[in-house]
Design a protein around this motif. Structure first.
Motif, PDB file in Angstrom:
ATOM      1  N   VAL A  25       6.296  -8.277  -1.788  1.00  0.00           N
ATOM      2  CA  VAL A  25       5.748  -7.012  -1.315  1.00  0.00           C
ATOM      3  C   VAL A  25       6.675  -6.455  -0.241  1.00  0.00           C
ATOM      4  CG1 VAL A  25       3.342  -7.514  -1.856  1.00  0.00           C
ATOM      5  CG2 VAL A  25       4.261  -8.192   0.350  1.00  0.00           C
ATOM      6  N   HIS A  26       6.798  -5.143  -0.216  1.00  0.00           N
ATOM      7  CA  HIS A  26       7.738  -4.465   0.666  1.00  0.00           C
ATOM      8  C   HIS A  26       6.964  -3.391   1.431  1.00  0.00           C
ATOM      9  CE1 HIS A  26      10.638  -6.445  -2.001  1.00  0.00           C
ATOM     10  NE2 HIS A  26       9.897  -5.970  -2.987  1.00  0.00           N
ATOM     11  N   SER A  27       7.106  -3.387   2.749  1.00  0.00           N
ATOM     12  CA  SER A  27       6.290  -2.514   3.587  1.00  0.00           C
ATOM     13  C   SER A  27       7.149  -1.632   4.477  1.00  0.00           C
ATOM     14  CB  SER A  27       5.352  -3.354   4.467  1.00  0.00           C
ATOM     15  OG  SER A  27       4.539  -4.195   3.696  1.00  0.00           O
ATOM     16  N   ALA A  28       6.648  -0.436   4.764  1.00  0.00           N
ATOM     17  CA  ALA A  28       7.289   0.499   5.689  1.00  0.00           C
ATOM     18  C   ALA A  28       6.194   1.190   6.482  1.00  0.00           C
ATOM     19  CB  ALA A  28       8.139   1.523   4.938  1.00  0.00           C
ATOM     20  N   GLY A  29       6.508   1.593   7.704  1.00  0.00           N
ATOM     21  CA  GLY A  29       5.548   2.307   8.523  1.00  0.00           C
ATOM     22  C   GLY A  29       4.821   1.408   9.499  1.00  0.00           C
ATOM     23  N   ASP A  30       3.978   2.016  10.297  1.00  0.00           N
ATOM     24  CA  ASP A  30       3.225   1.332  11.351  1.00  0.00           C
ATOM     25  C   ASP A  30       2.245   0.336  10.727  1.00  0.00           C
ATOM     26  OD1 ASP A  30       1.653   0.556  13.459  1.00  0.00           O
ATOM     27  OD2 ASP A  30       1.132   2.590  14.100  1.00  0.00           O
ATOM     28  N   PRO A  31       2.351  -0.945  11.058  1.00  0.00           N
ATOM     29  CA  PRO A  31       1.428  -1.936  10.494  1.00  0.00           C
ATOM     30  C   PRO A  31      -0.034  -1.655  10.819  1.00  0.00           C
ATOM     31  CG  PRO A  31       3.304  -3.025  11.505  1.00  0.00           C
ATOM     32  CD  PRO A  31       3.387  -1.585  11.900  1.00  0.00           C
ATOM     33  N   ALA A  32      -0.281  -0.877  11.877  1.00  0.00           N
ATOM     34  CA  ALA A  32      -1.659  -0.581  12.260  1.00  0.00           C
ATOM     35  C   ALA A  32      -2.203   0.666  11.577  1.00  0.00           C
ATOM     36  CB  ALA A  32      -1.752  -0.410  13.781  1.00  0.00           C
ATOM     37  N   ALA A  33      -1.357   1.385  10.843  1.00  0.00           N
ATOM     38  CA  ALA A  33      -1.775   2.628  10.196  1.00  0.00           C
ATOM     39  C   ALA A  33      -2.560   2.330   8.924  1.00  0.00           C
ATOM     40  CB  ALA A  33      -0.545   3.479   9.875  1.00  0.00           C
ATOM     41  N   PRO A  34      -3.347   3.284   8.445  1.00  0.00           N
ATOM     42  CA  PRO A  34      -4.074   3.075   7.180  1.00  0.00           C
ATOM     43  C   PRO A  34      -3.098   2.773   6.047  1.00  0.00           C
ATOM     44  CG  PRO A  34      -4.875   5.035   8.317  1.00  0.00           C
ATOM     45  CD  PRO A  34      -3.642   4.604   9.040  1.00  0.00           C
ATOM     46  N   PRO A  35      -3.407   1.779   5.203  1.00  0.00           N
ATOM     47  CA  PRO A  35      -2.448   1.375   4.179  1.00  0.00           C
ATOM     48  C   PRO A  35      -2.561   2.154   2.869  1.00  0.00           C
ATOM     49  CG  PRO A  35      -4.246  -0.196   4.269  1.00  0.00           C
ATOM     50  CD  PRO A  35      -4.525   0.833   5.336  1.00  0.00           C
ATOM     51  N   ILE A  36      -1.400   2.351   2.260  1.00  0.00           N
ATOM     52  CA  ILE A  36      -1.300   2.829   0.876  1.00  0.00           C
ATOM     53  C   ILE A  36      -0.544   1.760   0.102  1.00  0.00           C
ATOM     54  CG2 ILE A  36      -0.404   4.590  -0.693  1.00  0.00           C
ATOM     55  CD1 ILE A  36      -0.502   6.596   1.570  1.00  0.00           C
ATOM     56  N   VAL A  37      -1.131   1.284  -0.987  1.00  0.00           N
ATOM     57  CA  VAL A  37      -0.506   0.264  -1.823  1.00  0.00           C
ATOM     58  C   VAL A  37      -0.011   0.924  -3.107  1.00  0.00           C
ATOM     59  CG1 VAL A  37      -0.940  -1.800  -3.226  1.00  0.00           C
ATOM     60  CG2 VAL A  37      -1.830  -1.660  -0.886  1.00  0.00           C
ATOM     61  N   PHE A  38       1.270   0.749  -3.412  1.00  0.00           N
ATOM     62  CA  PHE A  38       1.896   1.354  -4.592  1.00  0.00           C
ATOM     63  C   PHE A  38       2.101   0.294  -5.670  1.00  0.00           C
ATOM     64  CE2 PHE A  38       3.217   4.086  -1.070  1.00  0.00           C
ATOM     65  CZ  PHE A  38       3.014   5.359  -1.589  1.00  0.00           C
ATOM     66  N   VAL A  39       1.675   0.616  -6.897  1.00  0.00           N
ATOM     67  CA  VAL A  39       1.801  -0.295  -8.034  1.00  0.00           C
ATOM     68  C   VAL A  39       2.651   0.395  -9.105  1.00  0.00           C
ATOM     69  CG1 VAL A  39       0.573  -1.725  -9.707  1.00  0.00           C
ATOM     70  CG2 VAL A  39      -0.512  -1.166  -7.505  1.00  0.00           C
ATOM     71  N   HIS A  40       3.799  -0.190  -9.414  1.00  0.00           N
ATOM     72  CA  HIS A  40       4.737   0.432 -10.353  1.00  0.00           C
ATOM     73  C   HIS A  40       4.312   0.211 -11.799  1.00  0.00           C
ATOM     74  CE1 HIS A  40       6.493  -3.422 -11.612  1.00  0.00           C
ATOM     75  NE2 HIS A  40       6.510  -3.784 -10.342  1.00  0.00           N
ATOM     76  N   GLY A  41       5.132   0.725 -12.718  1.00  0.00           N
ATOM     77  CA  GLY A  41       4.834   0.652 -14.129  1.00  0.00           C
ATOM     78  C   GLY A  41       5.579  -0.445 -14.861  1.00  0.00           C
ATOM     79  N   TRP A  42       5.501  -0.391 -16.173  1.00  0.00           N
ATOM     80  CA  TRP A  42       6.057  -1.382 -17.097  1.00  0.00           C
ATOM     81  C   TRP A  42       7.553  -1.557 -16.874  1.00  0.00           C
ATOM     82  CZ3 TRP A  42       8.999  -0.244 -21.828  1.00  0.00           C
ATOM     83  CH2 TRP A  42       9.144  -1.353 -22.673  1.00  0.00           C
ATOM     84  N   CYS A  43       7.965  -2.780 -16.610  1.00  0.00           N
ATOM     85  CA  CYS A  43       9.379  -3.157 -16.498  1.00  0.00           C
ATOM     86  C   CYS A  43      10.118  -2.359 -15.433  1.00  0.00           C
ATOM     87  CB  CYS A  43      10.082  -3.024 -17.847  1.00  0.00           C
ATOM     88  SG  CYS A  43       9.444  -4.162 -19.090  1.00  0.00           S
ATOM     89  N   ALA A  44       9.415  -1.969 -14.379  1.00  0.00           N
ATOM     90  CA  ALA A  44      10.039  -1.305 -13.233  1.00  0.00           C
ATOM     91  C   ALA A  44       9.957  -2.271 -12.044  1.00  0.00           C
ATOM     92  CB  ALA A  44       9.350   0.027 -12.942  1.00  0.00           C
ATOM     93  N   SER A  45       9.948  -1.751 -10.842  1.00  0.00           N
ATOM     94  CA  SER A  45       9.792  -2.579  -9.646  1.00  0.00           C
ATOM     95  C   SER A  45       9.342  -1.685  -8.502  1.00  0.00           C
ATOM     96  CB  SER A  45      11.107  -3.288  -9.278  1.00  0.00           C
ATOM     97  OG  SER A  45      11.987  -2.409  -8.600  1.00  0.00           O
ATOM     98  N   ALA A  46       9.172  -2.292  -7.338  1.00  0.00           N
ATOM     99  CA  ALA A  46       8.792  -1.523  -6.154  1.00  0.00           C
ATOM    100  C   ALA A  46       9.820  -0.449  -5.815  1.00  0.00           C
ATOM    101  CB  ALA A  46       8.606  -2.468  -4.965  1.00  0.00           C
ATOM    102  N   ARG A  47      11.055  -0.617  -6.318  1.00  0.00           N
ATOM    103  CA  ARG A  47      12.080   0.396  -6.039  1.00  0.00           C
ATOM    104  C   ARG A  47      11.715   1.760  -6.591  1.00  0.00           C
ATOM    105  NH1 ARG A  47      17.812  -2.460  -7.424  1.00  0.00           N
ATOM    106  NH2 ARG A  47      16.798  -2.690  -9.455  1.00  0.00           N
ATOM    107  N   ALA A  48      10.813   1.799  -7.550  1.00  0.00           N
ATOM    108  CA  ALA A  48      10.372   3.091  -8.081  1.00  0.00           C
ATOM    109  C   ALA A  48       9.860   4.004  -6.975  1.00  0.00           C
ATOM    110  CB  ALA A  48       9.287   2.878  -9.136  1.00  0.00           C
ATOM    111  N   TRP A  49       9.342   3.406  -5.903  1.00  0.00           N
ATOM    112  CA  TRP A  49       8.701   4.161  -4.827  1.00  0.00           C
ATOM    113  C   TRP A  49       9.613   4.353  -3.613  1.00  0.00           C
ATOM    114  CZ3 TRP A  49       4.457   6.090  -6.831  1.00  0.00           C
ATOM    115  CH2 TRP A  49       3.738   5.350  -7.786  1.00  0.00           C
ATOM    116  N   HIS A  50      10.926   4.224  -3.777  1.00  0.00           N
ATOM    117  CA  HIS A  50      11.807   4.240  -2.604  1.00  0.00           C
ATOM    118  C   HIS A  50      11.723   5.566  -1.847  1.00  0.00           C
ATOM    119  CE1 HIS A  50      14.598   6.250  -5.436  1.00  0.00           C
ATOM    120  NE2 HIS A  50      15.128   6.786  -4.359  1.00  0.00           N
TER     121      HIS A  50
END
Length: 285
Positions: A25-50
């Motif tokens: 799992v890869h995180s950016a932003g203030d750890p205390a801020a409300p979280p948004i979790v991104f889930v990529h698609g078929w045969c992709a990776s978290a890089r889709a959300w760069h």
């Protein structure tokens, strides 16, 4: 570890998913801020959300992007199935990521990631969720499932993406990538997307599609705010799949992107991020 990527500090960690699979799992932003979790698609990776991980409209949120099992930096169980055909496995993997978020999160699912969210809803309901956003997503899978209608590019190319011939496979994937956009493929996107695709074992790629899942009941039971986003020119997942989810989830909001393909968060990043930030802000309140 911390890595400076496109002016955003990304921190990475590993979680235990279902069956002990290691999830990156890869995180950016203030750890205390409300979280948004991104889930990529078929045969992709978290890089889709760069683009969503860099500084911008979403700065008020902690952004967490997961590499699904067998994708990106996450491990592969190494057996004949790997859990890829089991909805409970996908659901429990996502549950581990939501637990890592530490607070109710807005979960964003793109393409096959929408099905992972639907698997979670069927098993865990809305526990740990502040909201749901579906982006060019399927929520069902199987013959004639209305929540899993694919577009012409997927129907045309899926057979070629199974070939054992490397040259033919690369050519087919390049055509698939080109069909995901309405204009030119962004510089470098085709190479990173190809690297992600080849990271997934050939057998695992196909097992993900050998499923049959009706998620009408799970979608109808959603009790958190929901947003369905889809590119009107999506040739990979037919917009009818988005319309299906919109009609099933109580009170779901709709945001259609004109003349945009399968990746509105890349083709219209400003409009997409503003829409998501507004939605996530309402969920946080």
């Amino acid at each position: 570890m911390a890595v400076d990527v496109r002016s955003a500090v990304i921190t990475s960690a590993y979680l235990a998913g279902a069956g002990g699979v290691r999830l990156a799992v890869h995180s950016a932003g203030d750890p205390a801020a409300p979280p948004i979790v991104f889930v990529h698609g078929w045969c992709a990776s978290a890089r889709a959300w760069h683009l969503q991980m860099r500084p911008g409209e979403l700065d008020g949120f902690r952004r967490i992007a997961v590499d699904l099992r067998g994708h990106g930096g996450s491990s592969d169980p190494g057996d004949a199935n790997g859990g890829y055909g089991e909805p409970e496995v996908w659901a429990d993997d996502l549950a581990a990521v939501l637990a890592h978020a530490g607070a109710p999160a807005v979960v964003v699912g793109w393409s096959y990631g929408g099905l992972v969210i639907a698997d979670y809803l069927a098993r865990h309901g809305c526990a740990g969720l502040a909201g749901i956003a579906l982006v060019g997503a399927i929520t069902e899978i199987g013959r004639d499932r209305p929540g899993g209608v694919t577009g012409p590019a997927m129907r045309e190319l899926i057979g070629r993406l199974r070939t054992p011939n490397t040259r033919e496979l690369v050519d087919a994937f390049q055509a698939f990538t080109a069909s995901s956009f309405t204009g030119p493929v962004p510089e470098g996107h085709d190479q990173t997307a190809l690297a992600d695709f080849l990271r997934v074992r050939p057998g695992d790629r196909m097992v993900m599609f050998r499923r049959d899942a009706d998620r009408a009941e799970a979608l109808a039971s959603v009790t958190v705010p929901s947003l369905v986003m889809h590119g009107m020119a999506d040739a990979v997942v037919d917009p009818r799949s988005g319309e299906y989810a919109l009609g099933k989830i109580p009170g779901a909001e709709k945001r259609w992107f004109d003349a945009v393909g399968h990746l509105p968060f890349v083709e219209q990043v400003g409009a997409f991020d503003a829409e998501l930030a507004s939605f996530a802000g309402r969920c946080a309140r």
